[in-house]
Scaffold this motif. Structure first.
Motif, mmCIF file in Angstrom:
data_model
loop_
_atom_site.group_PDB
_atom_site.id
_atom_site.type_symbol
_atom_site.label_atom_id
_atom_site.label_comp_id
_atom_site.label_asym_id
_atom_site.label_seq_id
_atom_site.Cartn_x
_atom_site.Cartn_y
_atom_site.Cartn_z
ATOM 1 N N LYS A 81 0.918 -1.231 -0.061
ATOM 2 C CA LYS A 81 0.042 0.058 -0.012
ATOM 3 C C LYS A 81 0.831 1.113 0.216
ATOM 4 O O LYS A 81 0.442 2.492 -0.316
ATOM 5 N N LEU A 82 2.244 1.063 0.353
ATOM 6 C CA LEU A 82 2.827 2.159 0.610
ATOM 7 C C LEU A 82 3.655 3.075 -0.598
ATOM 8 O O LEU A 82 4.099 2.536 -1.623
ATOM 9 N N VAL A 83 3.389 4.215 -0.714
ATOM 10 C CA VAL A 83 4.031 5.156 -1.692
ATOM 11 C C VAL A 83 4.789 6.169 -1.027
ATOM 12 O O VAL A 83 4.259 6.748 -0.119
ATOM 13 N N THR A 84 6.164 6.346 -1.126
ATOM 14 C CA THR A 84 6.916 7.312 -0.438
ATOM 15 C C THR A 84 7.254 8.537 -1.285
ATOM 16 O O THR A 84 7.830 8.267 -2.613
ATOM 17 N N VAL A 85 7.059 9.989 -1.009
ATOM 18 C CA VAL A 85 7.770 11.018 -1.651
ATOM 19 C C VAL A 85 8.646 11.646 -0.711
ATOM 20 O O VAL A 85 8.311 11.713 0.631
ATOM 21 N N THR A 93 6.482 20.072 -3.319
ATOM 22 C CA THR A 93 5.970 18.795 -2.421
ATOM 23 C C THR A 93 4.627 18.270 -3.102
ATOM 24 O O THR A 93 4.392 17.145 -3.378
ATOM 25 N N THR A 94 3.789 19.193 -3.574
ATOM 26 C CA THR A 94 2.439 19.153 -3.989
ATOM 27 C C THR A 94 2.593 18.411 -5.465
ATOM 28 O O THR A 94 1.779 17.303 -5.702
ATOM 29 N N SER A 95 3.562 18.785 -5.934
ATOM 30 C CA SER A 95 3.722 18.181 -7.227
ATOM 31 C C SER A 95 4.221 16.648 -7.148
ATOM 32 O O SER A 95 3.852 15.973 -8.015
ATOM 33 N N CYS A 96 5.067 16.426 -6.117
ATOM 34 C CA CYS A 96 5.411 15.070 -5.993
ATOM 35 C C CYS A 96 4.387 14.084 -5.683
ATOM 36 O O CYS A 96 4.029 12.859 -6.042
ATOM 37 N N VAL A 97 3.554 14.920 -4.692
ATOM 38 C CA VAL A 97 2.197 14.035 -4.352
ATOM 39 C C VAL A 97 1.112 13.626 -5.503
ATOM 40 O O VAL A 97 0.685 12.658 -5.482
ATOM 41 N N LYS A 98 1.125 14.847 -6.365
ATOM 42 C CA LYS A 98 0.230 14.613 -7.566
ATOM 43 C C LYS A 98 0.930 13.351 -8.346
ATOM 44 O O LYS A 98 0.044 12.292 -8.790
ATOM 45 N N LYS A 99 2.216 13.421 -8.517
ATOM 46 C CA LYS A 99 2.857 12.505 -9.456
ATOM 47 C C LYS A 99 2.630 11.040 -8.694
ATOM 48 O O LYS A 99 2.175 9.905 -9.296
ATOM 49 N N ALA A 100 2.739 10.808 -7.473
ATOM 50 C CA ALA A 100 2.701 9.828 -6.809
ATOM 51 C C ALA A 100 1.173 9.076 -6.835
ATOM 52 O O ALA A 100 1.097 7.935 -6.765
ATOM 53 N N LEU A 101 0.419 9.951 -6.790
ATOM 54 C CA LEU A 101 -1.181 9.408 -6.765
ATOM 55 C C LEU A 101 -1.806 9.449 -8.173
ATOM 56 O O LEU A 101 -3.079 9.168 -8.312
ATOM 57 N N GLY A 102 -0.910 9.828 -9.066
ATOM 58 C CA GLY A 102 -1.518 9.763 -10.581
ATOM 59 C C GLY A 102 -2.173 8.547 -11.176
ATOM 60 O O GLY A 102 -3.040 8.796 -11.700
ATOM 61 N N GLY A 103 -1.663 7.314 -10.643
ATOM 62 C CA GLY A 103 -2.338 6.294 -11.014
ATOM 63 C C GLY A 103 -3.600 5.742 -10.166
ATOM 64 O O GLY A 103 -4.074 4.888 -10.468
ATOM 65 N N MET A 104 -3.788 6.572 -9.451
ATOM 66 C CA MET A 104 -4.960 5.983 -8.260
ATOM 67 C C MET A 104 -6.210 6.655 -8.869
ATOM 68 O O MET A 104 -6.677 7.550 -9.438
#
Length: 215
Positions: free
Chosen positions: A191-195, A204-215
């Motif tokens: 379940k874990l995704v790390t940024v 940081t927001t951009s990194c989070v958007k990218k990490a959740l992009g496939g959700m």
């Protein structure tokens, strides 16, 4: 979308939780906000919680778990939620799994925001919070309006007791001992995704958007 946010105090979880809440139209559930509301209103729960929070310690599990369980069962959580500040221990994570199982639900993702301790001490030492609306500021990165007042409602902003350096150090120590094991717990569950938290909030927001992009 059902999300848990992990990260040390001062890592920027609250800011990113608000962003995710807006993107997915899901409630942002912050145990810290729930406790502070009770403290401000002088409830029995607030009095109990304050004793622990002012020392940088965790509020007892039985109190926290009951509050979160009740909150997740409210109607606005039917399409999802983002948990900020819970779970803080593996035991709480196991209890969260039980709560969700009873609801016929599972987590979609656990987002971990990593920031070095030295950076967190700098961040939290400069943090200020509005006494009325709760808006958060930083004396360097995101200062309040002139006169040390809130840009949102015009009330005074203050440094909370749990943002003072000695309390921050205690909170970090508590985090490393009790909360970091959650990283391994959720890694095993895939379940874990790390940024990596950035100096600039927007980065940081951009990194989070990218990490959740496939959700």
């Amino acid at each position: 979308m059902k999300v848990v946010l992990l990260g040390a105090p001062g890592s920027g979880k609250g800011t990113q939780a608000v962003n995710i809440s807006e993107w997915y139209k899901i409630p942002h559930i912050s145990t810290g906000d729930i406790f502070r509301s009770n403290i401000k209103n002088g409830t029995e729960l607030g009095k109990k919680a304050k004793e622990y929070i002012d020392k940088g310690l965790l509020v007892p599990d039985e109190v926290t778990i009951d509050i979160v369980s009740d909150r997740l069962k409210q109607s606005d959580c039917e399409k999802g939620f983002i948990l900020d500040g819970f779970p803080r221990t593996v035991y709480q994570a196991e209890k969260l799994d039980e709560i969700l199982n009873e609801m016929g639900a599972t987590l979609d993702v656990v987002l971990n925001i990593e920031v070095p301790d030295s950076e967190i001490i700098t961040r939290m030492g400069g943090r200020r919070v509005c006494t009325k609306c709760g808006m958060s500021y930083h004396v360097v990165f995101n200062p309040p309006a002139e006169g040390n007042v809130c840009k949102n409602c015009g009330e005074v902003v203050i440094q909370r007791e749990d943002d003072r350096e000695e309390t921050v150090l205690q909170r970090l120590s508590t985090y490393h001992k009790q909360t970091e094991p959650l990283i391994e717990y959720y890694e095993k569950d895939n379940k874990l995704v790390t940024v990596e938290g950035q100096d600039n909030i927007d980065d940081t927001t951009s990194c989070v958007k990218k990490a959740l992009g496939g959700m």
